[in-house]
Design an enzyme around this catalytic site. Structure first.
Site, mmCIF file in Angstrom:
data_model
loop_
_atom_site.group_PDB
_atom_site.id
_atom_site.type_symbol
_atom_site.label_atom_id
_atom_site.label_comp_id
_atom_site.label_asym_id
_atom_site.label_seq_id
_atom_site.Cartn_x
_atom_site.Cartn_y
_atom_site.Cartn_z
ATOM 1 C CD GLU A 42 65.554 15.051 60.286
ATOM 2 O OE1 GLU A 42 66.732 15.256 60.606
ATOM 3 O OE2 GLU A 42 65.217 14.533 59.191
ATOM 4 C CE LYS A 116 69.705 12.660 61.126
ATOM 5 N NZ LYS A 116 69.146 13.619 60.131
ATOM 6 C CB CYS A 149 66.413 11.586 58.762
ATOM 7 S SG CYS A 149 66.374 12.132 57.031
#
Length: 282
Positions: A42, A116, A149
């Site tokens: 990430e 995200k 994540c």
């Protein structure tokens, strides 16, 4: 079988040029070692612990940035000529928006960009959350899905990727280090194992290492089979988890002739997941 590499790097916040070199070197080494799919962490191009949105914007890029052409050239140099790279970057959005994003890149260029959706803690002060489901990209090796994540900790989200046909879920991560009981895997790895198991979907998590502005990291890079087994880990420091996977195994959701993890679902009873009630959304 498809050779997978999840590379554990130590990007430095704000050092775009240095991070770019680290990422390119790691990707090139992974392809030279025989990988067909390479996943890096990430925000690999920017670092993570930003002071504010302005600092993030200073190292943010758009999907047409030349770094992705560089990744595409490296992907074309894979031994099979059909390499795939999945990696995180800080994306310039509309207006003053910045997104925590990941790109899927092959020899033809950027195939998909994911923003995200589930932002962790102070990320909410820096990034604008995405609004789209995880993309699933057809590649010569199988169907590759991507999320980032904290997204992995929402079973609805990993289920969406599974139902969309992902054979492999690539998850660039920056997992902050938290206490773990002796003998236990890190909580994030346990969540990834559960997601792989309940969806019968291979999952690859590329974590990071190196202290950044006082934050330490889990160093939990791992490759997990559709059966929910951790088959490779990077361990502490710089390194890679590597494994060969038959991605077609992710397409068989049967546990026995009478048990199918997807066919046995009861979506007619799951309405309260998307039509929240008064008590904590259920």
């Amino acid at each position: 079988m498809t050779a997978i590499a999840a590379v554990q790097l130590d990007p430095a916040v704000g050092d775009f040029d240095g991070n770019r070199r680290k990422a390119a070197t790691a990707i090139a080494e992974a392809f030279a070692a025989g990988a067909s799919i390479v996943v890096i962490p990430e925000l690999a191009t920017s670092g993570y612990v930003f002071r504010d949105r302005d600092e993030a914007r200073s190292v943010s890029i758009r999907p047409d940035h030349e770094i992705f052409a560089e990744w595409a050239r490296l992907a074309a140099g894979a031994r099979d000529g059909a390499g795939v790279v999945v990696g995180g970057f800080s994306e310039l959005g509309e207006g003053d928006e910045v997104h925590n994003s990941a790109a899927v890149v092959d020899a033809s260029g950027v195939r998909a960009v994911y923003r995200k959706v589930h932002l962790w803690d102070r990320e909410k002060e820096v990034f604008t959350p995405g609004k789209a489901a995880p993309p699933v990209v057809d590649t010569p090796h199988g169907r590759v899905g991507v999320m980032i994540c904290f997204d992995l900790e929402f079973p609805e989200w990993t289920r969406i990727a599974g139902l969309a046909g992902a054979d492999l879920l690539a998850v660039p991560t920056n997992w902050p280090l938290v206490p773990t009981p002796p003998g236990e895997r890190p909580a994030e790895q346990r969540i990834a194992v559960a997601a792989a198991l309940v969806n019968r979907m291979a999952i690859v998590c590329a974590d990071r290492f190196g202290r950044e502005r006082g934050v330490d990291w889990t160093e939990g890079t791992a490759i997990i089979s559709p059966a929910g087994v951790v088959i490779a880990e990077a361990g502490p420091g710089r390194g890679a988890a590597t494994a060969d996977l038959d991605l077609a195994e992710s397409r068989d959701k049967r546990l026995s002739p009478r048990i199918d993890l997807f066919d046995d679902r009861r979506p007619d009873l799951y309405g309260r997941l998307v039509h929240p009630g008064p008590a904590r959304g259920v």
